[in-house]
Scaffold this active site. Structure first.
Site, PDB file in Angstrom:
ATOM      1  N   SER A 191      -9.152   7.155   1.762  1.00 49.92           N
ATOM      2  CA  SER A 191      -9.327   5.721   2.035  1.00 49.92           C
ATOM      3  C   SER A 191     -10.801   5.452   2.291  1.00 49.92           C
ATOM      4  O   SER A 191     -11.540   6.350   2.701  1.00 49.92           O
ATOM      5  CB  SER A 191      -8.535   5.321   3.279  1.00 49.92           C
ATOM      6  N   TYR A 204      -5.509   6.529  12.426  1.00 52.94           N
ATOM      7  CA  TYR A 204      -5.411   6.571  10.955  1.00 52.94           C
ATOM      8  C   TYR A 204      -6.721   6.997  10.293  1.00 52.94           C
ATOM      9  O   TYR A 204      -6.731   7.870   9.420  1.00 52.94           O
ATOM     10  CB  TYR A 204      -4.994   5.183  10.460  1.00 52.94           C
TER      11      TYR A 204
HETATM   12  P1  NAD Z   1       3.141   1.568   1.115  1.00 56.95           P
HETATM   13  O1  NAD Z   1       3.711   1.185   2.409  1.00 56.95           O
HETATM   14  O2  NAD Z   1       3.630   0.874  -0.077  1.00 56.95           O
HETATM   15  O3  NAD Z   1       3.331   3.120   0.883  1.00 56.95           O
HETATM   16  C1  NAD Z   1       3.320   4.064   1.917  1.00 56.95           C
HETATM   17  C2  NAD Z   1       4.548   4.924   1.743  1.00 56.95           C
HETATM   18  O4  NAD Z   1       4.440   6.044   2.622  1.00 56.95           O
HETATM   19  C3  NAD Z   1       5.850   4.242   2.105  1.00 56.95           C
HETATM   20  O5  NAD Z   1       6.400   3.555   1.017  1.00 56.95           O
HETATM   21  C4  NAD Z   1       6.725   5.427   2.514  1.00 56.95           C
HETATM   22  O6  NAD Z   1       7.559   5.804   1.450  1.00 56.95           O
HETATM   23  C5  NAD Z   1       5.729   6.544   2.755  1.00 56.95           C
HETATM   24  N1  NAD Z   1       5.912   7.138   4.072  1.00 56.95           N
HETATM   25  C6  NAD Z   1       5.405   6.731   5.258  1.00 56.95           C
HETATM   26  N2  NAD Z   1       5.846   7.542   6.241  1.00 56.95           N
HETATM   27  C7  NAD Z   1       6.628   8.487   5.654  1.00 56.95           C
HETATM   28  C8  NAD Z   1       7.361   9.607   6.134  1.00 56.95           C
HETATM   29  N3  NAD Z   1       7.355   9.933   7.440  1.00 56.95           N
HETATM   30  N4  NAD Z   1       8.063  10.329   5.221  1.00 56.95           N
HETATM   31  C9  NAD Z   1       8.081  10.003   3.916  1.00 56.95           C
HETATM   32  N5  NAD Z   1       7.402   8.964   3.417  1.00 56.95           N
HETATM   33  C10 NAD Z   1       6.679   8.226   4.273  1.00 56.95           C
HETATM   34  O7  NAD Z   1       1.557   1.419   1.270  1.00 56.95           O
HETATM   35  P2  NAD Z   1       0.317   1.889   0.368  1.00 56.95           P
HETATM   36  O8  NAD Z   1      -0.795   1.066   0.827  1.00 56.95           O
HETATM   37  O9  NAD Z   1       0.656   1.938  -1.059  1.00 56.95           O
HETATM   38  O10 NAD Z   1       0.054   3.361   0.902  1.00 56.95           O
HETATM   39  C11 NAD Z   1      -0.083   4.465   0.064  1.00 56.95           C
HETATM   40  C12 NAD Z   1      -1.255   5.312   0.498  1.00 56.95           C
HETATM   41  O11 NAD Z   1      -2.461   4.605   0.279  1.00 56.95           O
HETATM   42  C13 NAD Z   1      -1.260   5.703   1.967  1.00 56.95           C
HETATM   43  O12 NAD Z   1      -1.640   7.062   2.080  1.00 56.95           O
HETATM   44  C14 NAD Z   1      -2.321   4.814   2.552  1.00 56.95           C
HETATM   45  O13 NAD Z   1      -2.912   5.393   3.689  1.00 56.95           O
HETATM   46  C15 NAD Z   1      -3.288   4.740   1.394  1.00 56.95           C
HETATM   47  N6  NAD Z   1      -4.231   3.637   1.450  1.00 56.95           N
HETATM   48  C16 NAD Z   1      -3.790   2.352   1.426  1.00 56.95           C
HETATM   49  C17 NAD Z   1      -4.722   1.331   1.482  1.00 56.95           C
HETATM   50  C18 NAD Z   1      -4.291  -0.125   1.467  1.00 56.95           C
HETATM   51  O14 NAD Z   1      -5.120  -0.978   1.734  1.00 56.95           O
HETATM   52  N7  NAD Z   1      -3.054  -0.438   1.143  1.00 56.95           N
HETATM   53  C19 NAD Z   1      -6.078   1.618   1.576  1.00 56.95           C
HETATM   54  C20 NAD Z   1      -6.496   2.942   1.598  1.00 56.95           C
HETATM   55  C21 NAD Z   1      -5.553   3.947   1.531  1.00 56.95           C
END
Ligand code: NAD
Ligand code: MG
Length: 299
Positions: A191, A204
């Site tokens: 991230s 985080y």
């Molecule tokens: P999202 O909520 O759509 O996806 C996150 C997923 O993590 C959930 O759908 C869930 O299935 C899974 N998850 C969480 N806890 C879990 C557990 N204990 N066991 C199994 N699965 C679990 O959100 P997203 O933004 O697509 O997140 C995906 C990745 O991207 C994450 O690692 C997040 O940190 C990273 N990220 C997101 C952003 C943003 O702005 N959305 C920015 C930087 C990084």
């Protein structure tokens, strides 16, 4: 908008919805169906070119957000996909399974909690069995809950964030490596928070810095086996994670507005970086972090 694909030239400033966004709150882990405006995961727009023909990929967090977009892209590029997500996310996940099967590819749904070490190893075994092997591992699941003050950040949350984002990454990679042939790739999800931590993401942001470091260390360790390890570092992306506690509610309307591209990214805009890192096109890239941040600078 959705009739265009990722190869049509467009102005990135106006390609997707711009702030302000409607105020909205979800309960974790959230669902794509409560996002307003709806997120773009490439369901209608992502065009595959056979770049991952017959690859066998495991994607965590595959029900929603970035993982959903990546699972769709991998299938459109010709891969069979095993999907992990939480049991309560079955509805979102079933749609991704249907989209993968619509491409004539295999979809293996493996719900379960990555905070459980035994589940992480079962997940890999089930994926290997269901796919007949494994050559791409995309670790995308993650937990993010904003807390303003350190006094209010509980040990339980601190622990759960590290278990989900870092311990599970270690457990899944450890279980997967014996199955990965030379040419296989691991793609982790860092991230912008790894480099520019927000004050309210005290648990985080450090996990994301750890993911960058873990990626570089593991890349050095397994290079001699012909396995590459890289990461994608997204900026602000329009996914359930953010309204489901990832941001304080008052931050949602302006989400992404401070990036040079002045808007939130969409999950579909993350997928090409994962595809590049999954394929042999990136054969000389390992231990690298590719930013997809809307212009926020990585070091
Ligand atoms: P999202 O909520 O759509 O996806 C996150 C997923 O993590 C959930 O759908 C869930 O299935 C899974 N998850 C969480 N806890 C879990 C557990 N204990 N066991 C199994 N699965 C679990 O959100 P997203 O933004 O697509 O997140 C995906 C990745 O991207 C994450 O690692 C997040 O940190 C990273 N990220 C997101 C952003 C943003 O702005 N959305 C920015 C930087 C990084
Ligand atoms: Mg989800």
């Amino acid at each position: 908008m959705t009739s265009r694909n990722q190869y049509d030239m467009q102005n990135p400033l106006t390609q997707f919805p711009q702030p302000t966004y409607p105020a909205q709150v979800q309960t974790p882990p959230g669902t794509v169906h409560k996002l307003t405006p709806a997120a773009e995961h490439g369901e209608k727009s992502y065009v595959g070119l056979g770049r991952m023909k017959s690859r066998k990929a495991l994607v965590t967090g595959a029900d929603s957000g970035i993982g959903r977009a990546v699972a769709i892209a991998f299938a459109r590029e010709g891969a069979d996909v095993a999907l992990n997500y939480l049991p309560e996310e079955e509805e979102d996940a079933a749609e991704v399974v249907a989209l993968i099967e619509a491409e004539g590819r295999k979809a293996i749904a493996i719900p379960g909690d990555l905070q459980d070490e035994q589940f992480c190893s079962d997940l890999v075994e089930k994926a290997v069995k269901g796919l007949g092997g494994l050559d791409v591992l995309a670790n995308i699941a993650g937990k993010q809950l904003a807390v303003e003050k350190i006094e209010d950040l509980t040990t339980e949350q601190f622990d759960a964030t590290f278990r989900t984002n870092i311990h599970a990454l270690f457990w899944v990679c450890k279980a997967a490596l014996p199955h990965l042939p030379a040419g296989a790739t691991i793609i982790n999800t860092a991230s912008i928070q790894a480099y520019q931590p927000s004050p309210n993401l005290l648990d985080y942001a450090p996990t994301k810095a750890a993911i960058v470091n873990f990626t570089k260390a593991l890349a050095q360790q397994v290079a001699e086996r012909g396995i590459r390890v890289n990461a994608v570092a997204p900026g602000p992306v329009w996914t359930p994670l953010q309204p489901a506690g990832g941001q304080p509610p008052e931050a949602i309307p302006e989400f992404g507005s401070k990036t040079p591209l002045k808007r939130a990214g969409q999950p579909v805009e993350m997928a090409p970086a994962y595809v590049l890192l999954a394929t042999q096109e990136s054969s000389y890239i390992t231990g690298e972090v590719i930013g997809a941040t809307g212009g926020m600078l990585l070091p």
